[in-house]
Design a protein around this motif. Structure first.
Motif, mmCIF file in Angstrom:
data_model
loop_
_atom_site.group_PDB
_atom_site.id
_atom_site.type_symbol
_atom_site.label_atom_id
_atom_site.label_comp_id
_atom_site.label_asym_id
_atom_site.label_seq_id
_atom_site.Cartn_x
_atom_site.Cartn_y
_atom_site.Cartn_z
ATOM 1 N N ARG A 61 -10.371 -4.935 -6.004
ATOM 2 C CA ARG A 61 -9.422 -6.009 -5.709
ATOM 3 C C ARG A 61 -8.682 -5.779 -4.391
ATOM 4 N N LYS A 62 -8.062 -4.601 -4.243
ATOM 5 C CA LYS A 62 -7.316 -4.316 -3.017
ATOM 6 C C LYS A 62 -8.248 -4.227 -1.816
ATOM 7 N N LYS A 63 -9.428 -3.702 -2.049
ATOM 8 C CA LYS A 63 -10.416 -3.601 -0.976
ATOM 9 C C LYS A 63 -10.740 -4.981 -0.420
ATOM 10 N N PRO A 110 0.831 -1.203 0.000
ATOM 11 C CA PRO A 110 0.000 0.000 0.000
ATOM 12 C C PRO A 110 0.868 1.257 0.000
ATOM 13 N N ASP A 111 0.250 2.387 -0.290
ATOM 14 C CA ASP A 111 1.002 3.645 -0.260
ATOM 15 C C ASP A 111 1.373 4.029 1.164
ATOM 16 N N GLY A 112 0.531 3.671 2.128
ATOM 17 C CA GLY A 112 0.841 3.935 3.523
ATOM 18 C C GLY A 112 -0.012 3.069 4.430
ATOM 19 N N PHE A 113 0.489 2.814 5.642
ATOM 20 C CA PHE A 113 -0.309 2.054 6.606
ATOM 21 C C PHE A 113 0.190 2.338 8.021
ATOM 22 N N ILE A 114 -0.723 2.159 8.988
ATOM 23 C CA ILE A 114 -0.390 2.315 10.409
ATOM 24 C C ILE A 114 -0.656 1.001 11.115
ATOM 25 N N SER A 115 0.278 0.628 11.996
ATOM 26 C CA SER A 115 0.062 -0.485 12.917
ATOM 27 C C SER A 115 0.236 0.032 14.335
ATOM 28 N N LEU A 116 -0.627 -0.401 15.228
ATOM 29 C CA LEU A 116 -0.544 -0.045 16.640
ATOM 30 C C LEU A 116 -0.230 -1.285 17.459
#
Length: 238
Positions: A116-118, A69-75
């Protein structure tokens, strides 16, 4: 008897490709997530339980290639592993903590972001899926979907509040790296936009300039008062 350790049978991050060899074909796909990350780096400067990846591969299945992905957050993960930093985000090395939010920025033509990505992110269990399409005219340019019972529901709001993250997200016209256009920003619970690093620096400089002007004016007033006292035959003692 040997004990079976599933993790020992899975490839480590350094053994996995850290690029899909697909060039970024739109500068916004790089700048938009970097702006969001730079704001978080200030807002969450004292937190070490988060990670924001930009154009980084997510390995969710050892039998499948990474999704990037272009960006993502993990906590709930370590912000830094070591000085080498992460080459990829490998779920089996992250205690299977799935990113809580994934961002896709649509380039000149859609690349499966809406279907597709969804579906892939829903299957992975990503709680929030954000799509920003600057080329849209009739439909919302920013969509944020919330995963409920395995399916994504489109959220509404200005900004769109993400309670599990503790921030809102929305689009707004502003300036980043000298470029004035519509950007994505983070917002607090009161709906106030969080400042970018550039804006915070400008604010600090303005406060410093105000304090300098205040001190200079106080010095001028003191000099005028001293001159008035001397003219009256009184030697000032300050």
């Amino acid at each position: 008897m040997l004990k079976y350790k599933p993790l020992d049978c899975l490839p480590p991050a350094e053994a996995l490709p850290n690029s899909d060899d697909t060039p970024v074909d739109n500068e916004l796909q790089d700048l938009i997530p970097h702006l969001l990350k730079s704001i978080l780096a200030i807002v969450w400067a004292n937190r070490w339980d988060w990670f924001f990846g930009v154009d980084m591969g997510i390995y969710y299945d050892p039998k499948e290639p990474a999704i990037v992905p272009d960006g993502f957050i993990s906590l709930g993960v370590e912000r830094f592993f070591d000085e080498g930093l992460r080459s990829s985000y490998v779920l089996w090395e992250e205690n299977y903590i799935v990113p809580i939010l994934v961002l896709e920025v649509v380039s000149h033509k859609p690349g499966g972001e809406y279907k597709r990505k969804k579906g892939m992110y829903a299957e992975m269990g990503v709680l929030y899926y954000a799509i920003y399409n600057p080329l849209r005219r009739q439909k919302p340019r920013l969509e944020v979907h919330h995963l409920v019972n395995g399916s994504y529901n489109l959220l509404s709001g200005n900004p769109i509040w993400l309670p599990e993250i503790g921030l809102g997200i929305d689009k707004e016209r502003g300036t980043f790296q000298g470029i004035t256009r519509e950007w994505l920003y983070w917002y607090n619970e009161q709906g106030q936009r969080l400042l970018t690093p550039e804006e915070q620096l400008t604010e600090v400089q303005q406060v410093a300039q105000f304090e300098l002007q205040r001190r200079q004016e106080a010095e001028r007033r003191a000099q005028r008062l001293a001159e008035q006292l001397r003219n009256a035959g009184i030697e000032p003692d300050f």
